[in-house]
Structures are given as structure tokens and as C-alpha cells.
Enzyme design. Structure first.
Site, mmCIF file in Angstrom:
data_model
loop_
_atom_site.group_PDB
_atom_site.id
_atom_site.type_symbol
_atom_site.label_atom_id
_atom_site.label_comp_id
_atom_site.label_asym_id
_atom_site.label_seq_id
_atom_site.Cartn_x
_atom_site.Cartn_y
_atom_site.Cartn_z
ATOM 1 N N LYS A 2 -63.760 -56.408 -57.180
ATOM 2 C CA LYS A 2 -62.379 -56.894 -57.227
ATOM 3 C C LYS A 2 -62.100 -57.814 -56.027
ATOM 4 O O LYS A 2 -62.928 -57.940 -55.111
ATOM 5 C CB LYS A 2 -61.442 -55.684 -57.237
ATOM 6 C CG LYS A 2 -61.495 -54.882 -58.560
ATOM 7 C CD LYS A 2 -60.674 -53.604 -58.440
ATOM 8 C CE LYS A 2 -60.530 -52.887 -59.768
ATOM 9 N NZ LYS A 2 -59.789 -51.598 -59.607
ATOM 10 N N TYR A 42 -56.990 -55.119 -68.838
ATOM 11 C CA TYR A 42 -56.240 -53.921 -68.473
ATOM 12 C C TYR A 42 -55.175 -53.544 -69.505
ATOM 13 O O TYR A 42 -54.219 -52.836 -69.168
ATOM 14 C CB TYR A 42 -55.597 -54.107 -67.093
ATOM 15 C CG TYR A 42 -56.573 -53.890 -65.940
ATOM 16 C CD1 TYR A 42 -57.347 -52.725 -65.864
ATOM 17 C CD2 TYR A 42 -56.704 -54.824 -64.923
ATOM 18 C CE1 TYR A 42 -58.234 -52.521 -64.817
ATOM 19 C CE2 TYR A 42 -57.591 -54.625 -63.865
ATOM 20 C CZ TYR A 42 -58.348 -53.460 -63.822
ATOM 21 O OH TYR A 42 -59.226 -53.246 -62.787
ATOM 22 N N PHE A 50 -48.130 -48.742 -62.209
ATOM 23 C CA PHE A 50 -48.917 -49.628 -61.347
ATOM 24 C C PHE A 50 -49.395 -50.889 -62.062
ATOM 25 O O PHE A 50 -50.086 -51.707 -61.475
ATOM 26 C CB PHE A 50 -50.119 -48.862 -60.773
ATOM 27 C CG PHE A 50 -51.041 -48.256 -61.800
ATOM 28 C CD1 PHE A 50 -52.046 -49.004 -62.396
ATOM 29 C CD2 PHE A 50 -50.891 -46.921 -62.187
ATOM 30 C CE1 PHE A 50 -52.895 -48.452 -63.348
ATOM 31 C CE2 PHE A 50 -51.741 -46.347 -63.144
ATOM 32 C CZ PHE A 50 -52.743 -47.127 -63.716
ATOM 33 N N ARG A 78 -70.508 -45.894 -62.336
ATOM 34 C CA ARG A 78 -69.287 -45.195 -61.903
ATOM 35 C C ARG A 78 -69.587 -44.189 -60.790
ATOM 36 O O ARG A 78 -68.766 -43.967 -59.901
ATOM 37 C CB ARG A 78 -68.574 -44.543 -63.094
ATOM 38 C CG ARG A 78 -67.864 -45.595 -63.959
ATOM 39 C CD ARG A 78 -67.039 -44.986 -65.075
ATOM 40 N NE ARG A 78 -65.848 -44.279 -64.654
ATOM 41 C CZ ARG A 78 -64.645 -44.834 -64.520
ATOM 42 N NH1 ARG A 78 -64.452 -46.122 -64.733
ATOM 43 N NH2 ARG A 78 -63.605 -44.101 -64.184
ATOM 44 N N THR A 84 -61.720 -43.011 -58.574
ATOM 45 C CA THR A 84 -60.719 -44.083 -58.564
ATOM 46 C C THR A 84 -59.908 -44.106 -57.274
ATOM 47 O O THR A 84 -59.678 -45.165 -56.685
ATOM 48 C CB THR A 84 -59.763 -43.907 -59.772
ATOM 49 O OG1 THR A 84 -60.535 -43.876 -60.973
ATOM 50 C CG2 THR A 84 -58.748 -45.031 -59.837
ATOM 51 N N ARG A 95 -66.383 -46.638 -52.917
ATOM 52 C CA ARG A 95 -64.974 -46.390 -52.576
ATOM 53 C C ARG A 95 -64.846 -45.368 -51.450
ATOM 54 O O ARG A 95 -63.970 -45.493 -50.581
ATOM 55 C CB ARG A 95 -64.224 -45.935 -53.824
ATOM 56 C CG ARG A 95 -64.007 -47.068 -54.836
ATOM 57 C CD ARG A 95 -63.756 -46.523 -56.225
ATOM 58 N NE ARG A 95 -63.301 -47.532 -57.186
ATOM 59 C CZ ARG A 95 -63.163 -47.278 -58.488
ATOM 60 N NH1 ARG A 95 -63.440 -46.077 -58.967
ATOM 61 N NH2 ARG A 95 -62.745 -48.227 -59.314
ATOM 62 N N ASN A 105 -59.141 -50.575 -54.427
ATOM 63 C CA ASN A 105 -60.333 -49.716 -54.499
ATOM 64 C C ASN A 105 -61.631 -50.474 -54.793
ATOM 65 O O ASN A 105 -62.620 -49.887 -55.223
ATOM 66 C CB ASN A 105 -60.106 -48.552 -55.470
ATOM 67 C CG ASN A 105 -59.863 -49.014 -56.880
ATOM 68 O OD1 ASN A 105 -59.856 -50.206 -57.172
ATOM 69 N ND2 ASN A 105 -59.665 -48.072 -57.780
ATOM 70 N N HIS A 108 -64.424 -52.259 -60.182
ATOM 71 C CA HIS A 108 -64.170 -51.750 -61.523
ATOM 72 C C HIS A 108 -65.502 -51.362 -62.134
ATOM 73 O O HIS A 108 -66.509 -52.032 -61.892
ATOM 74 C CB HIS A 108 -63.515 -52.825 -62.401
ATOM 75 C CG HIS A 108 -63.492 -52.456 -63.859
ATOM 76 N ND1 HIS A 108 -62.535 -51.633 -64.393
ATOM 77 C CD2 HIS A 108 -64.340 -52.773 -64.877
ATOM 78 C CE1 HIS A 108 -62.791 -51.458 -65.681
ATOM 79 N NE2 HIS A 108 -63.883 -52.139 -66.011
ATOM 80 N N GLU A 119 -66.245 -54.847 -72.788
ATOM 81 C CA GLU A 119 -65.943 -55.558 -71.540
ATOM 82 C C GLU A 119 -67.005 -56.616 -71.229
ATOM 83 O O GLU A 119 -66.663 -57.708 -70.768
ATOM 84 C CB GLU A 119 -65.771 -54.556 -70.382
ATOM 85 C CG GLU A 119 -64.460 -53.778 -70.537
ATOM 86 C CD GLU A 119 -64.228 -52.703 -69.484
ATOM 87 O OE1 GLU A 119 -65.041 -52.559 -68.551
ATOM 88 O OE2 GLU A 119 -63.206 -52.005 -69.595
HETATM 89 P P1 IDP Z 1 -60.960 -46.840 -62.709
HETATM 90 O O1 IDP Z 1 -60.893 -48.240 -62.121
HETATM 91 O O2 IDP Z 1 -61.630 -45.882 -61.778
HETATM 92 O O3 IDP Z 1 -61.539 -46.818 -64.105
HETATM 93 P P2 IDP Z 1 -58.333 -46.493 -63.950
HETATM 94 O O4 IDP Z 1 -57.621 -45.196 -64.085
HETATM 95 O O5 IDP Z 1 -58.923 -47.099 -65.180
HETATM 96 O O6 IDP Z 1 -59.436 -46.313 -62.810
HETATM 97 O O7 IDP Z 1 -57.313 -47.517 -63.296
HETATM 98 C C1 IDP Z 1 -57.613 -48.889 -63.250
HETATM 99 C C2 IDP Z 1 -57.246 -49.404 -61.885
HETATM 100 O O8 IDP Z 1 -55.837 -49.362 -61.725
HETATM 101 C C3 IDP Z 1 -57.804 -48.626 -60.704
HETATM 102 O O9 IDP Z 1 -59.135 -48.947 -60.376
HETATM 103 C C4 IDP Z 1 -56.838 -49.017 -59.611
HETATM 104 O O10 IDP Z 1 -57.143 -50.332 -59.117
HETATM 105 C C5 IDP Z 1 -55.529 -49.092 -60.368
HETATM 106 N N1 IDP Z 1 -54.786 -47.826 -60.316
HETATM 107 C C6 IDP Z 1 -55.026 -46.715 -61.049
HETATM 108 N N2 IDP Z 1 -54.154 -45.738 -60.736
HETATM 109 C C7 IDP Z 1 -53.335 -46.261 -59.805
HETATM 110 C C8 IDP Z 1 -52.208 -45.740 -59.080
HETATM 111 O O11 IDP Z 1 -51.802 -44.601 -59.244
HETATM 112 N N3 IDP Z 1 -51.611 -46.597 -58.183
HETATM 113 C C9 IDP Z 1 -52.063 -47.872 -57.979
HETATM 114 N N4 IDP Z 1 -53.108 -48.387 -58.629
HETATM 115 C C10 IDP Z 1 -53.742 -47.605 -59.532
HETATM 116 MG MG MG Z 2 -60.774 -47.629 -65.854
#
Ligand code: IDP
Ligand code: MG
Length: 143
Positions: A2, A42, A50, A78, A84, A95, A105, A108, A119
Site C-alpha cells: 500500500k 474494496y 472506515f 497472509r 489486519t 505488520r 497497515n 493487502h 483480484e
Molecule cells: P485485510 O487487509 O487484512 O484483509 P480487511 O478486513 O479486509 O483486512 O480490511 C481491509 C483494509 O481496510 C485493512 O487492511 C485496513 O487498511 C482497513 N481497515 C480495516 N478495518 C479497519 C478499521 O477498523 N479502521 C481503519 N481501517 C480499517
Molecule cells: Mg481483506
């Protein structure tokens, strides 16, 4: 990878961890993500609190898109990236070692084989993907 990973100079570090695990890179490019691509990628998060910040974040600077191939590639990527929320991510993960806040973070990773395929198709054209084998893969993957 990212925008924060690119801006912080972590491209090589992040790639190295997955590459040295043994997965085969079959596509890679640096791109400035359009809002349209961000919203498609997304779409599952539309309506979440968010979401708007997430679209702003992913379009705020270039990203490095990478397609990885190999046995258990989705789970391995992963695992290398970590949870996450970086404060819940284990030390030794990307991370867990380099990030603090969930909205920054660094990375992705697709969360299922099915989403991985869609994807890769979203981020790459067919001619951007390379069919090849790394030397020594018989020392990484059991047949
Ligand atoms: P992932 O990236 O580990 O698959 P997801 O739940 O798919 O996690 O969420 C996508 C992205 O959205 C996360 O990587 C993070 O950048 C952002 N995100 C997820 N949950 C939150 C939150 O509670 N606050 C802010 N950003 C979030
Ligand atoms: Mg995800």
C-alpha cells in the site's frame, strides 16, 4: 504494498519476505490507483465506517501490485503480512514488525483462492502475467 509501504521504502523488505518464503512472483507493477479501481477492489467494504478513509488511503500515493503463485499462496502471503490490526500482528510479520495503526497497515493480501483469482484479474491483464518456474522449486513444494 500500500502507499505507506511505498512511501516508507519498504517495497524491497516486503517482497523479500514473500520471495524468500518460496512463492513465485508472476506479476508486479508500480501504479497510482484510480478511485474507480480502489472502489472495485474494496467494494466488499462499502458502507463500513472506515470505507471513505480506505479509498483515500489506497489512492494517496503509488502502490506495488504483485501476483504470487505457489502451493498455499493465499495463506502463506497472509501469514507473512500478519493480522489486519498491526497491534495484534505477531512479531516477525510485516505488520507486526513495521506498522502501528490499522488504517496504515502497509499491505493487502487476498483472503481466499477465489478472491485471489478475481483480484489478480482486476489488477493485471493477461499479458502482464508471466508463466515460469523458479529454479529449486522442488526444494520448496512437495509434488
Ligand atoms: P485485510 O487487509 O487484512 O484483509 P480487511 O478486513 O479486509 O483486512 O480490511 C481491509 C483494509 O481496510 C485493512 O487492511 C485496513 O487498511 C482497513 N481497515 C480495516 N478495518 C479497519 C478499521 O477498523 N479502521 C481503519 N481501517 C480499517
Ligand atoms: Mg481483506
Amino acid at each position: 504494498i500500500k502507499p505507506d509501504g511505498v512511501q516508507r521504502g519498504l517495497i524491497g523488505t516486503i517482497i523479500r519476505r514473500v520471495e524468500q518464503r518460496g512463492l513465485r512472483m508472476i506479476g508486479m507493477k508500480l501504479i497510482q490507483v484510480s478511485r474507480a479501481l480502489a472502489e472495485t477492489h474494496y467494494s466488499i467494504h462499502v458502507g463500513k465506517p472506515f470505507y471513505d478513509n480506505l479509498i483515500d488511503y489506497i489512492t494517496s500515493a503509488p502502490v506495488v501490485a504483485i501476483a504470487w503463485q505457489g502451493n498455499k499462496a493465499v495463506g502463506v502471503v497472509r501469514q507473512v503480512l500478519g493480522a489486519t490490526d498491526p497491534t495484534a500482528a505477531d512479531p516477525g510479520t510485516v505488520r507486526g514488525d513495521y506498522a502501528v495503526d490499522i488504517g496504515l497497515n502497509l499491505t493487502h493480501g487476498s483472503d481466499s483462492v477465489e478472491n485471489g483469482k478475481s483480484e489478480v484479474n482486476l489488477w493485471f491483464t493477461t499479458d502482464e502475467l508471466v508463466d515460469w518456474e523458479r529454479v529449486g522449486e522442488e526444494w520448496v513444494f512437495e509434488t
